[in-house]
Write an enzyme that holds these catalytic residues in place. Sequence first.
Site, short mmCIF file in Angstrom:
data_model
loop_
_atom_site.label_atom_id
_atom_site.label_comp_id
_atom_site.label_asym_id
_atom_site.label_seq_id
_atom_site.Cartn_x
_atom_site.Cartn_y
_atom_site.Cartn_z
CG ASP A 1 56.57 46.09 44.78
OD1 ASP A 1 56.31 45.72 45.93
OD2 ASP A 1 55.92 45.71 43.77
CG HIS A 2 57.98 42.18 45.67
ND1 HIS A 2 57.61 41.30 46.67
CD2 HIS A 2 56.83 42.60 45.10
CE1 HIS A 2 56.29 41.19 46.71
NE2 HIS A 2 55.78 41.98 45.78
CG HIS B 1 52.40 39.16 43.18
ND1 HIS B 1 53.31 38.52 43.97
CD2 HIS B 1 52.30 40.41 43.66
CE1 HIS B 1 53.75 39.36 44.90
NE2 HIS B 1 53.16 40.51 44.74
CG ASP C 1 59.82 39.88 49.33
OD1 ASP C 1 59.75 39.10 50.31
OD2 ASP C 1 59.18 39.70 48.28
CG ASN D 1 51.90 46.63 47.04
OD1 ASN D 1 51.75 47.63 47.73
ND2 ASN D 1 53.04 45.97 47.00
CB THR D 2 47.33 48.48 42.27
OG1 THR D 2 46.60 48.48 43.50
CG2 THR D 2 46.39 48.25 41.12
CB ALA E 1 45.69 44.47 46.52
CB SER E 2 45.18 43.74 40.63
OG SER E 2 46.17 44.70 40.34
P1 13P Z 1 48.83 42.62 41.52
O1 13P Z 1 49.46 41.60 40.62
O2 13P Z 1 47.58 42.08 42.15
O3 13P Z 1 48.62 43.93 40.88
O4 13P Z 1 49.84 42.86 42.74
C1 13P Z 1 50.89 43.77 42.62
C2 13P Z 1 51.83 43.71 43.78
O5 13P Z 1 51.59 43.12 44.81
C3 13P Z 1 53.09 44.43 43.63
O6 13P Z 1 53.92 44.27 44.72
O1 G3H Z 2 54.95 42.13 42.55
C1 G3H Z 2 54.84 42.98 41.68
C2 G3H Z 2 54.60 42.78 40.28
O2 G3H Z 2 53.29 42.58 39.93
C3 G3H Z 2 55.57 41.88 39.59
O3 G3H Z 2 56.28 42.78 38.86
O4 G3H Z 2 57.20 41.62 36.86
O5 G3H Z 2 58.03 43.86 37.62
O6 G3H Z 2 58.59 41.81 38.95
P1 G3H Z 2 57.61 42.47 38.02
ZN ZN Z 3 53.78 42.32 45.62
#
Ligand code: 13P
Ligand code: G3H
Ligand code: ZN
Length: 310
Positions: free
Chosen positions: A82-83, A180, A104, A253-254, A212-213
């Site tokens: 992720d990212h 986020h 990303d 994403n959550t 999306a949480s």
């Molecule tokens: P949330 O902070 O809304 O859970 O998003 C998580 C996210 O986008 C991880 O890539």
């Molecule tokens: O984008 C995703 C997360 O919510 C941020 O996570 O603190 O592990 O970078 P991180």
């Molecule tokens: Zn994200």
Amino acid sequence: MGLVNLRTVLVKAREQGYAVGAFNFVNMEMLQGILDAAVEAHAPVIIQTTEGAIEYAGIGYLAALARTAAENAGIDVVLHLDHGKHLETVMHAIRHGYTSVMMDASDRPFEENLSITKQVVHIAHMVNVSVEAELGRLKGIEDTLRVGDAQASLVDPAQAQAFVRETGVDAFAPAIGTSHGAFKFKGIPRLDMERLERVALLTGIPLVLHGASSVPADVVSKANAYGAAIKGTAGVPDDIMKQAIKKGICKVNTDTDLRLSFTAGIREELTKHPEAFDLRNILGPARQAVKAMVLNRIEVFGSAGKSSAS
Ligand code: 13P
Ligand code: G3H
Ligand code: ZN
């Protein structure tokens, strides 16, 4: 059954109009909570780690946990970076068996984002790894104000079309008004659904919603009742999430929802049992709280029973 790639689960989700949950984890208990829920619901699941999680736990530990989790799960499991902000991390993830990566470069100029993403797609596809990328910067849209600022951070659908066509990515994350964390909206929650619809039409590939949480009020209240001080939260309401899925969101994403559930669970145990110091008694209930949250999310995403593997 081993890990599968992102394309495998998202193409089916797009065809059938549901979304696959993509859940962040940083340790074994979070991962087990996620997997227990997905297995119980027979839902495909994406487990993902950020660069921060990799720095915290070590990529070897995370990848080994994920492989073990997927081996006997009997459902489709994707391990996704992720990212990924750096090419080196992306390559490192591929070498450690991640079946999907996000490149990303959304904070870089369009041409640079396009060129680095194209490079990643070229390499990743040679080894059957899927690629996600993003355009636009995530920020909240506030009901009342500074449309200029907010608009500037949202995705441009025409650029999205060119980007997807040029790069060949498997999934695309458009910024449409989420952010986020636990404080997504100041006024009434609102996403730019017309923009989403336009991006879906012009790109024709599975779309991803970051930030999306749902940030459920009952979980925040529970955390606060047991000593947290988390005020002014706002997440994406379930009805808005369902609309977004109808319009083309296939990966949701959550992270925040799981962090809140896990820590609320820990706080409850420690408060109710101040004499406790056996980690199993403290982290076990927190793992159950993550499982309950993921089951709830799977229900909203419509992915229960959708795993092809058995
Ligand atoms: P949330 O902070 O809304 O859970 O998003 C998580 C996210 O986008 C991880 O890539
Ligand atoms: O984008 C995703 C997360 O919510 C941020 O996570 O603190 O592990 O970078 P991180
Ligand atoms: Zn994200």
